[in-house]
Design a protein around this motif. Structure first.
Motif, PDB file in Angstrom:
ATOM      1  N   ASP A  14       0.834  -1.201   0.000  1.00 38.96           N
ATOM      2  CA  ASP A  14       0.000   0.000   0.000  1.00 38.96           C
ATOM      3  C   ASP A  14       0.870   1.253   0.000  1.00 38.96           C
ATOM      4  OD1 ASP A  14      -2.627  -1.248   0.158  1.00 38.96           O
ATOM      5  OD2 ASP A  14      -2.031  -1.880   2.164  1.00 38.96           O
ATOM      6  N   GLY A  15       0.581   2.156  -0.930  1.00 35.31           N
ATOM      7  CA  GLY A  15       1.344   3.385  -1.035  1.00 35.31           C
ATOM      8  C   GLY A  15       2.563   3.266  -1.940  1.00 35.31           C
ATOM      9  N   VAL A  16       2.905   2.034  -2.325  1.00 33.85           N
ATOM     10  CA  VAL A  16       4.028   1.801  -3.234  1.00 33.85           C
ATOM     11  C   VAL A  16       3.535   1.182  -4.535  1.00 33.85           C
ATOM     12  CG1 VAL A  16       6.228   0.622  -3.572  1.00 33.85           C
ATOM     13  CG2 VAL A  16       5.643   1.531  -1.321  1.00 33.85           C
ATOM     14  N   LEU A  17       2.800   0.073  -4.409  1.00 36.50           N
ATOM     15  CA  LEU A  17       2.259  -0.613  -5.588  1.00 36.50           C
ATOM     16  C   LEU A  17       0.815  -0.225  -5.868  1.00 36.50           C
ATOM     17  CD1 LEU A  17       3.622  -4.236  -4.974  1.00 36.50           C
ATOM     18  CD2 LEU A  17       4.618  -2.444  -6.405  1.00 36.50           C
ATOM     19  N   VAL A  18       0.024  -0.060  -4.813  1.00 45.12           N
ATOM     20  CA  VAL A  18      -1.404   0.231  -4.985  1.00 45.12           C
ATOM     21  C   VAL A  18      -1.849   1.302  -3.996  1.00 45.12           C
ATOM     22  CG1 VAL A  18      -2.014  -2.065  -5.853  1.00 45.12           C
ATOM     23  CG2 VAL A  18      -2.039  -1.639  -3.399  1.00 45.12           C
ATOM     24  N   HIS A  19      -2.943   1.951  -4.350  1.00 47.69           N
ATOM     25  CA  HIS A  19      -3.599   2.906  -3.451  1.00 47.69           C
ATOM     26  C   HIS A  19      -5.097   2.798  -3.667  1.00 47.69           C
ATOM     27  CE1 HIS A  19      -4.418   6.417  -1.062  1.00 47.69           C
ATOM     28  NE2 HIS A  19      -5.075   6.980  -2.068  1.00 47.69           N
ATOM     29  N   GLU A  20      -5.806   2.394  -2.611  1.00 49.39           N
ATOM     30  CA  GLU A  20      -7.269   2.267  -2.641  1.00 49.39           C
ATOM     31  C   GLU A  20      -7.740   1.470  -3.856  1.00 49.39           C
ATOM     32  OE1 GLU A  20      -8.947   6.155  -2.246  1.00 49.39           O
ATOM     33  OE2 GLU A  20      -8.377   6.332  -0.135  1.00 49.39           O
ATOM     34  N   GLY A  21      -7.121   0.329  -4.079  1.00 52.08           N
ATOM     35  CA  GLY A  21      -7.578  -0.583  -5.117  1.00 52.08           C
ATOM     36  C   GLY A  21      -7.142  -0.247  -6.527  1.00 52.08           C
ATOM     37  N   THR A  22      -6.236   0.730  -6.669  1.00 48.36           N
ATOM     38  CA  THR A  22      -5.736   1.117  -7.990  1.00 48.36           C
ATOM     39  C   THR A  22      -4.226   1.009  -8.006  1.00 48.36           C
ATOM     40  OG1 THR A  22      -7.570   2.670  -8.269  1.00 48.36           O
ATOM     41  CG2 THR A  22      -5.655   2.965  -9.702  1.00 48.36           C
ATOM     42  N   ARG A  56      -3.013 -11.801  -3.599  1.00 46.20           N
ATOM     43  CA  ARG A  56      -2.651 -12.012  -4.996  1.00 46.20           C
ATOM     44  C   ARG A  56      -3.827 -11.648  -5.897  1.00 46.20           C
ATOM     45  NH1 ARG A  56      -3.404 -14.706  -9.329  1.00 46.20           N
ATOM     46  NH2 ARG A  56      -1.684 -15.296 -10.702  1.00 46.20           N
ATOM     47  N   ALA A  57      -5.039 -12.083  -5.513  1.00 48.55           N
ATOM     48  CA  ALA A  57      -6.230 -11.784  -6.309  1.00 48.55           C
ATOM     49  C   ALA A  57      -6.506 -10.281  -6.332  1.00 48.55           C
ATOM     50  CB  ALA A  57      -7.434 -12.537  -5.753  1.00 48.55           C
ATOM     51  N   ARG A  58      -6.306  -9.603  -5.199  1.00 49.70           N
ATOM     52  CA  ARG A  58      -6.537  -8.164  -5.139  1.00 49.70           C
ATOM     53  C   ARG A  58      -5.548  -7.413  -6.034  1.00 49.70           C
ATOM     54  NH1 ARG A  58      -8.989  -5.628  -0.450  1.00 49.70           N
ATOM     55  NH2 ARG A  58     -10.521  -7.062   0.414  1.00 49.70           N
ATOM     56  N   LEU A  59      -4.294  -7.846  -6.019  1.00 52.20           N
ATOM     57  CA  LEU A  59      -3.300  -7.210  -6.881  1.00 52.20           C
ATOM     58  C   LEU A  59      -3.605  -7.491  -8.352  1.00 52.20           C
ATOM     59  CD1 LEU A  59      -0.060  -7.937  -4.832  1.00 52.20           C
ATOM     60  CD2 LEU A  59      -1.051  -5.684  -5.273  1.00 52.20           C
ATOM     61  N   ALA A  60      -4.009  -8.722  -8.655  1.00 53.29           N
ATOM     62  CA  ALA A  60      -4.323  -9.071 -10.045  1.00 53.29           C
ATOM     63  C   ALA A  60      -5.450  -8.193 -10.584  1.00 53.29           C
ATOM     64  CB  ALA A  60      -4.698 -10.546 -10.140  1.00 53.29           C
ATOM     65  N   ALA A  61      -6.399  -7.843  -9.714  1.00 43.48           N
ATOM     66  CA  ALA A  61      -7.522  -7.007 -10.140  1.00 43.48           C
ATOM     67  C   ALA A  61      -7.073  -5.599 -10.526  1.00 43.48           C
ATOM     68  CB  ALA A  61      -8.571  -6.934  -9.027  1.00 43.48           C
ATOM     69  N   THR A  62      -5.886  -5.174 -10.045  1.00 42.05           N
ATOM     70  CA  THR A  62      -5.357  -3.856 -10.407  1.00 42.05           C
ATOM     71  C   THR A  62      -4.405  -3.934 -11.600  1.00 42.05           C
ATOM     72  OG1 THR A  62      -3.340  -3.898  -9.040  1.00 42.05           O
ATOM     73  CG2 THR A  62      -5.405  -3.279  -7.942  1.00 42.05           C
ATOM     74  N   GLY A  63      -4.162  -5.157 -12.108  1.00 39.18           N
ATOM     75  CA  GLY A  63      -3.243  -5.318 -13.228  1.00 39.18           C
ATOM     76  C   GLY A  63      -1.841  -5.695 -12.833  1.00 39.18           C
ATOM     77  N   ILE A  64      -1.621  -5.983 -11.522  1.00 42.19           N
ATOM     78  CA  ILE A  64      -0.302  -6.399 -11.036  1.00 42.19           C
ATOM     79  C   ILE A  64      -0.328  -7.905 -10.838  1.00 42.19           C
ATOM     80  CG2 ILE A  64       1.403  -6.166  -9.194  1.00 42.19           C
ATOM     81  CD1 ILE A  64       0.222  -3.379  -8.624  1.00 42.19           C
ATOM     82  N   ASP A  65       0.457  -8.619 -11.629  1.00 40.42           N
ATOM     83  CA  ASP A  65       0.431 -10.080 -11.627  1.00 40.42           C
ATOM     84  C   ASP A  65       1.615 -10.618 -10.834  1.00 40.42           C
ATOM     85  OD1 ASP A  65      -0.158 -12.711 -12.191  1.00 40.42           O
ATOM     86  OD2 ASP A  65       0.823 -12.683 -14.145  1.00 40.42           O
ATOM     87  N   VAL A  66       1.337 -11.190  -9.665  1.00 41.49           N
ATOM     88  CA  VAL A  66       2.394 -11.756  -8.829  1.00 41.49           C
ATOM     89  C   VAL A  66       1.986 -13.155  -8.392  1.00 41.49           C
ATOM     90  CG1 VAL A  66       3.181  -9.528  -7.949  1.00 41.49           C
ATOM     91  CG2 VAL A  66       1.452 -10.799  -6.689  1.00 41.49           C
ATOM     92  N   PRO A  67       2.946 -14.056  -8.226  1.00 42.36           N
ATOM     93  CA  PRO A  67       2.620 -15.370  -7.672  1.00 42.36           C
ATOM     94  C   PRO A  67       2.302 -15.255  -6.183  1.00 42.36           C
ATOM     95  CG  PRO A  67       4.977 -15.186  -8.048  1.00 42.36           C
ATOM     96  CD  PRO A  67       4.359 -13.945  -8.600  1.00 42.36           C
ATOM     97  N   GLU A  68       1.492 -16.172  -5.699  1.00 43.71           N
ATOM     98  CA  GLU A  68       1.116 -16.172  -4.281  1.00 43.71           C
ATOM     99  C   GLU A  68       2.346 -16.216  -3.381  1.00 43.71           C
ATOM    100  OE1 GLU A  68      -1.339 -19.273  -1.425  1.00 43.71           O
ATOM    101  OE2 GLU A  68      -1.893 -19.110  -3.534  1.00 43.71           O
ATOM    102  N   GLY A  69       3.360 -16.957  -3.798  1.00 46.55           N
ATOM    103  CA  GLY A  69       4.558 -17.114  -2.985  1.00 46.55           C
ATOM    104  C   GLY A  69       5.413 -15.873  -2.887  1.00 46.55           C
TER     105      GLY A  69
END
Length: 258
Positions: A14-22, A56-69
């Motif tokens: 939060d504040g680096v990769l995403v902010h309020e779901g974006t 992981r699912a929340r990040l994917a919804a913003t367009g950031i694709d990361v593995p769970e690990g």
């Protein structure tokens, strides 16, 4: 920008990769660059509510694709700490699935009867009954652990009391201070380094907070990058007795360093 060699990366969420779901500018590109370069990395968060799969699912919804690990929460760090301290122990846990799942997966028994630990995490529905039970168990000899010291958490309506605030209530009633595992405890960073088999000398930490991300990164021996897309402004930096290695506008400035 002059930096020492960086082989591995840790970054706040939060504040680096995403902010309020974006997704913030440059975040999807930075993570994509890490994956394409096969760089070891972990995304760190003090949030203990969600499992790594949820995040992981929340990040994917913003367009950031990361593995769970590649996601390391304060709940996972707390579980790892407990597994190292008392393997196959027992705990009375206050928290959500992020915490209870992490404890279950390290072989801990969740119980209200004579647990080794009371483990306090974050939840949107703190129960007075659960807090009362925690106080009585701690007074009865259970050791007191908390996932992170944040006193408030965000919501659309404003701040909510978080782990640190509830921990203070329990401390006032028991006289017992918890051991906080999450940021700014550098232990969370060291456990993250161990998880990706990385070395502090060649690892960098990206964060948006001086009092958690940067200070813990410094104490763990990491190179630190402060981004100005979160809770810290450039003028705030001068108020602290320590400095990050670098201050950048956003994570977009770091894509070319991967």
């Amino acid at each position: 920008m002059t930096t020492r060699q960086i082989h591995s990366w840790l970054t706040d969420m939060d504040g680096v990769l995403v902010h309020e779901g974006t997704a913030l500018p440059g975040a999807p590109e930075f993570v994509r660059a890490l994956r394409e370069a096969d760089r070891p990395f972990l995304i760190l968060t003090n949030n203990s509510i969600y499992t790594a799969r949820d995040l992981r699912a929340r990040l994917a919804a913003t367009g950031i694709d990361v593995p769970e690990g590649a996601i390391w929460t304060s709940a996972l760090a707390t579980a790892q700490f407990l597994a190292d301290q008392v393997p196959d122990g027992s705990a009375y846990a206050i928290g959500e699935a992020g915490l209870t799942t992490a404890l279950y997966e390290i072989g801990y028994t969740l119980t209200e009867s004579d647990p080794d630990y009371v483990v306090l995490g974050e939840t949107r529905t703190y129960s007075f009954e659960a807090i009362t039970r925690a106080i009585r168990l701690i007074k009865g000899g259970a050791r007191f652990i908390a996932t992170n010291p944040d006193v408030t958490g965000p919501s659309p309506e404003g701040d909510l009391p978080a782990t640190g605030a509830v921990a203070a209530m329990i401390t006032a009633a028991t006289g017992r201070q918890p051991y906080f595992v999450g940021k700014p405890n550098p232990m969370m960073f060291r456990s993250a380094l161990n998880r990706i088999d990385a070395h502090s000398e060649t690892t960098a930490m990206i964060g948006d907070r001086m009092d958690t991300d940067v200070v813990a990164g410094i104490e763990a021996g990491l190179q630190t990058f402060l981004v100005l897309t979160g809770s810290t402004s450039a003028s705030d930096v001068e108020k602290f007795p320590f400095r990050p290695s670098h201050v950048v506008d956003s994570i977009a400035n770091l894509v070319d360093l991967v």
